[in-house]
Scaffold this motif. Structure first.
Motif, PDB file in Angstrom:
ATOM      1  N   ARG A 208      -3.978   4.191  15.645  1.00 43.85           N
ATOM      2  CA  ARG A 208      -3.700   5.149  14.567  1.00 43.85           C
ATOM      3  C   ARG A 208      -2.583   5.649  14.826  1.00 43.85           C
ATOM      4  O   ARG A 208      -1.514   6.168  13.621  1.00 43.85           O
ATOM      5  CB  ARG A 208      -4.576   6.331  15.038  1.00 43.85           C
ATOM      6  CG  ARG A 208      -5.838   6.245  14.056  1.00 43.85           C
ATOM      7  CD  ARG A 208      -6.803   7.505  14.678  1.00 43.85           C
ATOM      8  NE  ARG A 208      -7.981   7.131  15.309  1.00 43.85           N
ATOM      9  CZ  ARG A 208      -8.498   7.857  16.123  1.00 43.85           C
ATOM     10  NH1 ARG A 208      -7.883   9.081  16.293  1.00 43.85           N
ATOM     11  NH2 ARG A 208      -9.362   7.336  17.102  1.00 43.85           N
ATOM     12  N   SER A 212       0.432   6.049  11.904  1.00 42.88           N
ATOM     13  CA  SER A 212       1.240   7.379  11.169  1.00 42.88           C
ATOM     14  C   SER A 212       2.683   7.230  11.502  1.00 42.88           C
ATOM     15  O   SER A 212       3.428   7.971  10.749  1.00 42.88           O
ATOM     16  CB  SER A 212       0.601   8.626  12.151  1.00 42.88           C
ATOM     17  OG  SER A 212       0.823   8.491  13.726  1.00 42.88           O
ATOM     18  N   MET A 215       3.511   5.568   8.582  1.00 41.56           N
ATOM     19  CA  MET A 215       3.508   6.575   7.449  1.00 41.56           C
ATOM     20  C   MET A 215       4.827   7.413   7.017  1.00 41.56           C
ATOM     21  O   MET A 215       5.225   7.759   6.162  1.00 41.56           O
ATOM     22  CB  MET A 215       2.182   7.292   7.264  1.00 41.56           C
ATOM     23  CG  MET A 215       0.913   6.350   7.243  1.00 41.56           C
ATOM     24  SD  MET A 215       0.714   5.948   5.654  1.00 41.56           S
ATOM     25  CE  MET A 215      -0.019   7.279   4.979  1.00 41.56           C
ATOM     26  N   LYS A 216       5.236   7.914   8.341  1.00 43.94           N
ATOM     27  CA  LYS A 216       6.271   8.787   8.418  1.00 43.94           C
ATOM     28  C   LYS A 216       7.521   8.124   8.001  1.00 43.94           C
ATOM     29  O   LYS A 216       8.433   8.569   7.191  1.00 43.94           O
ATOM     30  CB  LYS A 216       6.575   9.229   9.833  1.00 43.94           C
ATOM     31  CG  LYS A 216       5.597  10.523  10.347  1.00 43.94           C
ATOM     32  CD  LYS A 216       6.125  11.036  11.559  1.00 43.94           C
ATOM     33  CE  LYS A 216       5.281  12.091  12.130  1.00 43.94           C
ATOM     34  NZ  LYS A 216       5.187  12.296  13.457  1.00 43.94           N
ATOM     35  N   GLN A 219       7.475   7.972   4.326  1.00 43.97           N
ATOM     36  CA  GLN A 219       7.664   9.330   3.826  1.00 43.97           C
ATOM     37  C   GLN A 219       9.062   9.584   3.745  1.00 43.97           C
ATOM     38  O   GLN A 219       9.486  10.288   2.625  1.00 43.97           O
ATOM     39  CB  GLN A 219       6.988  10.663   4.676  1.00 43.97           C
ATOM     40  CG  GLN A 219       6.432  11.712   4.018  1.00 43.97           C
ATOM     41  CD  GLN A 219       5.735  12.493   5.077  1.00 43.97           C
ATOM     42  OE1 GLN A 219       5.899  12.444   6.299  1.00 43.97           O
ATOM     43  NE2 GLN A 219       4.910  13.446   4.625  1.00 43.97           N
ATOM     44  N   CYS A 225       7.597  12.717  -1.005  1.00 44.88           N
ATOM     45  CA  CYS A 225       6.279  12.577  -0.198  1.00 44.88           C
ATOM     46  C   CYS A 225       6.277  13.724   0.722  1.00 44.88           C
ATOM     47  O   CYS A 225       5.190  14.089   1.306  1.00 44.88           O
ATOM     48  CB  CYS A 225       6.146  11.428   0.591  1.00 44.88           C
ATOM     49  SG  CYS A 225       5.032  10.151   0.070  1.00 44.88           S
ATOM     50  N   LYS A 231      -2.919  11.334   4.328  1.00 45.03           N
ATOM     51  CA  LYS A 231      -2.743  10.187   4.194  1.00 45.03           C
ATOM     52  C   LYS A 231      -3.184   9.571   2.601  1.00 45.03           C
ATOM     53  O   LYS A 231      -2.230   8.923   2.058  1.00 45.03           O
ATOM     54  CB  LYS A 231      -3.717   9.009   5.069  1.00 45.03           C
ATOM     55  CG  LYS A 231      -3.104   8.964   6.324  1.00 45.03           C
ATOM     56  CD  LYS A 231      -3.957   8.190   7.139  1.00 45.03           C
ATOM     57  CE  LYS A 231      -3.782   8.006   8.574  1.00 45.03           C
ATOM     58  NZ  LYS A 231      -4.717   7.010   9.472  1.00 45.03           N
ATOM     59  N   LEU A 235      -0.305   7.926   0.132  1.00 44.98           N
ATOM     60  CA  LEU A 235      -0.421   6.693  -0.340  1.00 44.98           C
ATOM     61  C   LEU A 235      -0.485   6.678  -1.750  1.00 44.98           C
ATOM     62  O   LEU A 235      -0.063   5.784  -2.630  1.00 44.98           O
ATOM     63  CB  LEU A 235      -1.824   5.858   0.194  1.00 44.98           C
ATOM     64  CG  LEU A 235      -2.036   5.583   1.700  1.00 44.98           C
ATOM     65  CD1 LEU A 235      -3.178   5.344   2.096  1.00 44.98           C
ATOM     66  CD2 LEU A 235      -1.098   4.685   1.848  1.00 44.98           C
TER      67      LEU A 235
ATOM     68  N   ILE B 125      -9.041   6.607   1.107  1.00 42.47           N
ATOM     69  CA  ILE B 125      -7.745   5.943   1.526  1.00 42.47           C
ATOM     70  C   ILE B 125      -7.840   4.415   1.586  1.00 42.47           C
ATOM     71  O   ILE B 125      -6.755   3.779   1.282  1.00 42.47           O
ATOM     72  CB  ILE B 125      -7.451   6.267   3.070  1.00 42.47           C
ATOM     73  CG1 ILE B 125      -7.107   7.831   3.185  1.00 42.47           C
ATOM     74  CG2 ILE B 125      -6.522   5.362   3.713  1.00 42.47           C
ATOM     75  CD1 ILE B 125      -6.723   8.106   4.682  1.00 42.47           C
ATOM     76  N   LEU B 148       1.250  -1.663   5.599  1.00 42.29           N
ATOM     77  CA  LEU B 148       2.059  -0.620   5.499  1.00 42.29           C
ATOM     78  C   LEU B 148       3.784  -0.862   5.951  1.00 42.29           C
ATOM     79  O   LEU B 148       4.586  -0.217   5.565  1.00 42.29           O
ATOM     80  CB  LEU B 148       1.623   0.535   6.537  1.00 42.29           C
ATOM     81  CG  LEU B 148       0.495   1.031   6.155  1.00 42.29           C
ATOM     82  CD1 LEU B 148      -0.118   2.284   7.195  1.00 42.29           C
ATOM     83  CD2 LEU B 148       0.814   2.035   4.895  1.00 42.29           C
TER      84      LEU B 148
END
Lengths: 341, 174
Positions: A208, A212, A215-216, A219, A225, A231, A235, B125, B148
């Motif tokens: 996880r 993350s 994802m950062k 962003q 964003c 999330k 997305l 999601i 991702l």
């Protein structure tokens, strides 16, 4: 201070001899003097010594093997040894964790010895004390994710093994987060208070955290964003942005196809304009790209002064590209964008 | 005057190879696309203009240049494969048709059945991740984490591609 401690340990380890036993006896005789000296010494050493004292006060036969490092440590501080069951658990634990956070090589062995000592102590404690005493196992279940480390998840299993072994005799967690454990090439996952510490959940937590982190990164790339949280929203934005970009590429290629007959392509021109375009795009907000598809931000070239470069000259292809790159290199370097994985 | 400028240029040549991935991508893209366009141009001038297929050819070349300039990413390999295989068939448009933004699914609250908020969120999601999978070339065969990481590079390359295309078009308008 700890560095000094470690160096002392390393030195003393090397000189470990029969003097250990002698020291052991000598130390046991000096219980009273220790107390005074301990309180005089610095805070860190105080806590460290508390462990030693605590340790020494237990059954000596049990702890004979693991005694020596404490001897070493104790000798480093002089005749400070047995005091009693005074020390609070947190101080001890912090102490232990602090020692275990030493980065130097010799500490490995010391830490191992410390750990075994701790376990023994834990066993002894259980007989004597409140089962809620924080043992090494509990402490070991708290780790930390090294955000900056290039860690391999394959190594993580190994560290988890050690922890699960230790946590087998843990009771309820009572302590706060300990400081870092040794910086190895593991993914250090920090288990918060009350959370499960078994292998699977640790692995999932690491996964996880990876997600993350990605994802950062996304962003930062995708404009707009920052305002969205969660999330799903992010997305959404990412999907939106990708669709937009793809649509624009389609549109531009169509336009190119329409214009193609009139193309007077020269690579030099393109690369120069490219540089200009990129520069202005960097300066202008990214929103302009998305919103004004027919409107080219190239029109706003006020800030750029490339008058020295004459786009119509017939230099070789290499020249403009090279100069463009060197000029733009500083730009690229200052911007934090790059391919990170 | 020209000589002066050439000399000026020579002074600022970089001696090291260019390691900046963005500049590298952009340069490769240009070097792929421009000759291809020139070729198309020449072919076109010789034969008659067949508008839809011409557009498709240009699009194809654009995508090829895109895929070739970013060899280090998984999605570029997928894209390349798709393009090469589709050469024999009609050139397939790789970008998705202009679709609406993903509609948010209404939260499932069947009569008496209360799902956890986490579950619902996870479901949403997942939906979005599936959409993302469709957008990314080769996304169907990647797992969620891979997507991702690949999406980041894909977005950056798309942006660079846009800049190049814009500059090419702008070049010819002015």
């Amino acid at each position: 201070m700890l560095e000094g401690l470690v160096s002392q340990e390393s030195l003393s380890l090397n000189s470990m001899d029969m003097s250990v036993l002698e020291r052991l006896k000598w130390v046991q005789q000096q219980q009273q003097q220790l107390q005074q000296v301990v309180y005089q010494s610095s805070n860190n050493s105080h806590e460290l010594l508390q462990i030693l004292q605590f340790h020494g006060s237990n059954n000596d036969d049990l702890l004979q093997s693991s005694f020596s490092p404490f001897q070493m440590l104790g000798s480093g501080f002089g005749p400070n040894y047995n005091i009693g069951f005074g020390p609070p658990h947190e101080a001890m634990d912090e102490c232990i964790s602090r020692t275990s956070s030493c980065h130097m090589e010799p500490v490995d062995t010391i830490e191992v010895l410390l750990k075994t000592g701790e376990e023994n102590r834990a066993i002894a404690l259980k007989n004597k004390r409140n089962p809620e005493v924080k043992t090494r196992g509990e402490e070991k279940t708290e780790k930390k994710i090294k955000v900056e480390a290039e860690t391999e998840s394959s190594m993580k299993g190994k560290s988890n093994m050690r922890n699960t072994e230790a946590s087998s005799d843990t009771s309820k967690e009572t302590s706060k987060k300990a400081s870092e454990i040794q910086k190895l090439d593991y993914i250090h996952v920090r288990a918060r208070r009350g959370q499960a510490t078994d292998r699977h959940s640790l692995a999932e937590r690491a996964r996880r955290e990876k997600i993350s982190k990605k994802m950062k990164y996304l962003q930062d790339i995708v404009p707009g964003c920052n305002k969205v949280t969660g999330k799903a929203g992010m997305l959404d934005e990412i999907i939106n942005y990708v669709q937009c970009l793809q649509r624009q590429v389609e549109f531009l290629s169509m336009k190119l196809a329409v214009l193609n007959p009139e193309l007077e392509l020269a690579v030099e021109d393109v690369s120069v304009k490219q540089f200009q375009a990129y520069f202005t795009n960097v300066v202008a907000s990214k929103q302009s790209i998305m919103v004004d598809v027919p409107l080219f931000p190239l029109d706003q070239q006020g800030s750029l002064d490339l008058s020295a470069i004459n786009p119509n000259q017939t230099t070789s292809i290499e020249a403009p590209s090279a100069s463009w790159e060197t000029q733009s290199q500083s730009l690229y370097n200052t911007s934090s964008l790059g391919f990170q994985y | 005057m020209e000589r002066q400028i050439i000399n000026k240029r020579k002074r600022v040549f970089s001696l090291q190879p260019n390691k900046n991935p963005k500049a590298l991508f952009a340069r490769r893209y240009v070097s792929h696309l421009v000759p291809a366009l020139k070729k198309i141009n020449m072919k076109k001038s010789s034969s008659k203009t067949n508008h839809p297929s011409f557009e498709k050819t240009v699009k194809h070349e654009v995508d090829m240049a895109f895929a070739l300039s970013a060899q280090e990413f998984a999605w570029s390999r997928f894209l390349l494969q798709k393009l090469l295989s589709s050469v024999h068939d009609d050139p397939v448009r790789t970008s998705s048709s202009p679709s609406e933004i993903l509609e948010r699914s209404s939260k499932k609250q069947g009569g008496g059945k209360h799902q956890d908020r986490d579950e619902e969120e996870g479901g949403e999601i997942k939906k979005r991740l599936k959409e993302l999978q469709k957008l990314l070339p080769g996304g169907e065969e990647m797992n969620m984490e891979e997507i991702l990481s690949e999406i980041g590079s894909y977005i950056v390359c798309l942006e660079l591609q846009m800049i190049v295309l814009k500059s090419i078009v702008q070049d010819n308008i002015s």
